[in-house]
Design a protein around this motif. Structure first.
Motif, short mmCIF file in Angstrom:
data_model
loop_
_atom_site.label_atom_id
_atom_site.label_comp_id
_atom_site.label_asym_id
_atom_site.label_seq_id
_atom_site.Cartn_x
_atom_site.Cartn_y
_atom_site.Cartn_z
N LEU A 156 0.86 -1.19 0.00
CA LEU A 156 0.00 0.00 0.00
C LEU A 156 0.89 1.23 0.00
O LEU A 156 1.72 1.41 0.90
CB LEU A 156 -0.90 0.01 1.23
N THR A 157 0.73 2.09 -1.02
CA THR A 157 1.59 3.27 -1.12
C THR A 157 0.90 4.36 -1.91
O THR A 157 -0.10 4.12 -2.60
CB THR A 157 2.93 2.92 -1.80
N LYS A 158 1.44 5.57 -1.82
CA LYS A 158 1.01 6.67 -2.69
C LYS A 158 2.22 7.30 -3.36
O LYS A 158 2.21 8.47 -3.73
CB LYS A 158 0.23 7.72 -1.89
N ASN A 159 3.26 6.48 -3.55
CA ASN A 159 4.51 6.98 -4.12
C ASN A 159 4.94 6.12 -5.30
O ASN A 159 5.04 4.89 -5.19
CB ASN A 159 5.60 6.98 -3.04
N ILE A 177 2.08 -13.65 -5.89
CA ILE A 177 2.36 -13.39 -4.47
C ILE A 177 2.54 -11.89 -4.19
O ILE A 177 3.08 -11.53 -3.14
CB ILE A 177 3.59 -14.18 -3.97
N VAL A 178 2.09 -11.02 -5.11
CA VAL A 178 2.20 -9.59 -4.83
C VAL A 178 1.06 -8.82 -5.50
O VAL A 178 0.57 -9.21 -6.57
CB VAL A 178 3.56 -9.02 -5.31
N SER A 179 0.63 -7.77 -4.85
CA SER A 179 -0.30 -6.80 -5.44
C SER A 179 0.07 -5.43 -4.89
O SER A 179 0.75 -5.32 -3.87
CB SER A 179 -1.75 -7.14 -5.09
N VAL A 180 -0.36 -4.40 -5.59
CA VAL A 180 -0.09 -3.02 -5.16
C VAL A 180 -1.40 -2.27 -5.06
O VAL A 180 -2.20 -2.25 -6.00
CB VAL A 180 0.84 -2.30 -6.16
N SER A 181 -1.64 -1.66 -3.90
CA SER A 181 -2.76 -0.74 -3.73
C SER A 181 -2.20 0.68 -3.75
O SER A 181 -1.34 1.02 -2.92
CB SER A 181 -3.50 -0.99 -2.41
N PHE A 182 -2.64 1.47 -4.71
CA PHE A 182 -2.14 2.83 -4.87
C PHE A 182 -3.17 3.81 -4.32
O PHE A 182 -4.34 3.75 -4.70
CB PHE A 182 -1.88 3.14 -6.35
N SER A 183 -2.74 4.68 -3.43
CA SER A 183 -3.64 5.68 -2.86
C SER A 183 -3.69 6.90 -3.77
O SER A 183 -2.67 7.58 -3.98
CB SER A 183 -3.16 6.08 -1.46
N THR A 202 0.26 13.64 -9.56
CA THR A 202 -0.86 12.91 -10.14
C THR A 202 -0.43 12.17 -11.40
O THR A 202 -0.76 10.99 -11.58
CB THR A 202 -2.00 13.90 -10.48
N THR A 203 0.32 12.84 -12.26
CA THR A 203 0.79 12.22 -13.50
C THR A 203 1.62 10.98 -13.22
O THR A 203 1.44 9.93 -13.84
CB THR A 203 1.61 13.22 -14.32
N ASN A 204 2.53 11.08 -12.26
CA ASN A 204 3.41 9.94 -11.96
C ASN A 204 2.66 8.80 -11.29
O ASN A 204 3.01 7.63 -11.48
CB ASN A 204 4.57 10.40 -11.09
N LYS A 205 1.65 9.12 -10.49
CA LYS A 205 0.84 8.05 -9.89
C LYS A 205 0.10 7.25 -10.96
O LYS A 205 0.12 6.02 -10.96
CB LYS A 205 -0.17 8.64 -8.90
#
Length: 348
Positions: A156-159, A177-183, A202-205
């Protein structure tokens, strides 16, 4: 209109009295803009925490850092900094504790006799890819341990710094075995710079969501928190953008300002948006029974009243319009080795 006296680049505009301290002292003329971020190594005995909240989906979490440089005034983790003797205000953003022994502790956890693997949330309290990670690379080392042991992990990240570790994430995704939650609480870049001043743009996210998805890494997006009067008009726009970028699912939360988070947020919004501060605060109160916070399990997720209901209905429309037919995979535990030995049998 924005207050010219706001301290740019951070959410908290001042320190707060630590509720555990009997006496405090803070010079009236202290220049908080000149306060540099400091890093202190700490030596925890464990790195994996059992999550006991009934309304949270994960069983375990781990946090390589305490405190967070991202500077979100609404961060629910701020009060945890008080247990370390610091303030939930500026200290939370500028005094970062670093757990360099986290990878070794994770290995010991995996090697416990009788351990039965469950996906671990990497973060959950403060961001594992905050700027400090560029220097210390603890998150990367934790991911390497998970890859070595074939253990599932949800990030879980916003970076967008998460893209640095795509060389680890791709083989992990191949084994599910991996997933990403983007804030992503907003795609309005001007608002993003005020709400979460040291996060990725915002663009990079959105670029990160796209690149991760194109490489077979499942991405969930957290549209969180929804703050009425600030970003509550954005859900459908955000959901369209992240769906087009490849996200497989989304979640969202309504803002809640518990304990020391309340004065930090109130001070921030009065500084950043003096023309609408009281309107926003009153809208939050309308969702929280006249308060700004809510701690009751399950109730804290739902809110109440017309504003909360409108937000829930908007996300229902967005789910049907932009995510119908999409499915987020459940991570696998069957490949866990219990050992770094790559020659062990990896499949049941």
């Amino acid at each position: 209109m924005q207050n010219e006296n706001i301290i740019k680049g951070q959410g908290a505009q001042r320190n707060l009295t630590n509720r555990f301290d009997r006496y405090t002292y803070e010079p009236e003329d202290e220049d908080f803009e000149a306060v540099k971020t400091s890093f202190t190594e700490v030596f925890p005995k464990t790195i994996v925490n059992q999550v006991k909240s009934e309304d949270l989906p994960m069983e375990y979490s781990m946090n390589p850092y305490q405190g967070c440089e991202h500077g979100c005034s609404y961060c629910f983790a701020r009060p945890t900094h008080e247990y370390w003797g610091y303030s939930a205000g500026i200290d939370f953003e500028r005094k970062i504790m670093v757990k360099k022994n986290a990878p070794e502790l994770l290995e010991k956890f995996f090697q416990k006799r009788g351990y039965r693997p469950q996906p671990i949330l990497l973060s959950g309290n403060t961001d594992c890819y905050q700027p400090a990670e560029r220097q210390f690379e603890i998150t990367r080392k934790l991911l390497q341990v998970c890859l070595d042991y074939r253990h599932p992990v949800n990030i879980l990240t916003k970076n967008a710094l998460v893209l640095r570790d795509i060389d680890l994430l791709v083989p992990m995704a191949e084994q599910n075995i991996v997933s990403v939650s983007f804030s992503i609480p907003t795609i309005n870049e001007e608002l993003r710079r005020k709400m979460e001043p040291r996060t990725s743009s915002t663009t990079n996210k959105l670029k990160a969501v796209k690149i991760l998805s194109e490489n077979g890494i499942p991405v969930n997006v957290m549209v969180a928190p929804i703050i009425p009067g600030l970003n509550s008009d954005e859900p459908l726009s955000i959901l369209k953008e992240v769906s087009d970028a490849g996200a497989k699912s989304f979640g969202y939360t309504l803002v809640r300002l518990n304990d020391a988070v309340e004065p930090v947020f109130v001070n921030w919004i009065e500084s950043a948006f003096p023309d609408r501060a009281q309107k926003v605060l009153n809208l939050i109160r309308s969702m929280r029974g006249g308060k700004l916070g809510e701690k009751k399990v399950f109730d804290r997720q739902k809110g109440e009243g017309n504003i909360a209901e409108m937000i829930h209905n908007t996300f229902k429309v967005g789910r049907k319009k932009f995510f119908e037919g999409k499915e987020f995979p459940e991570l696998s535990t069957k490949n866990f080795t219990g050992s770094k030995d790559q020659q062990l049998k990896l499949f049941d």
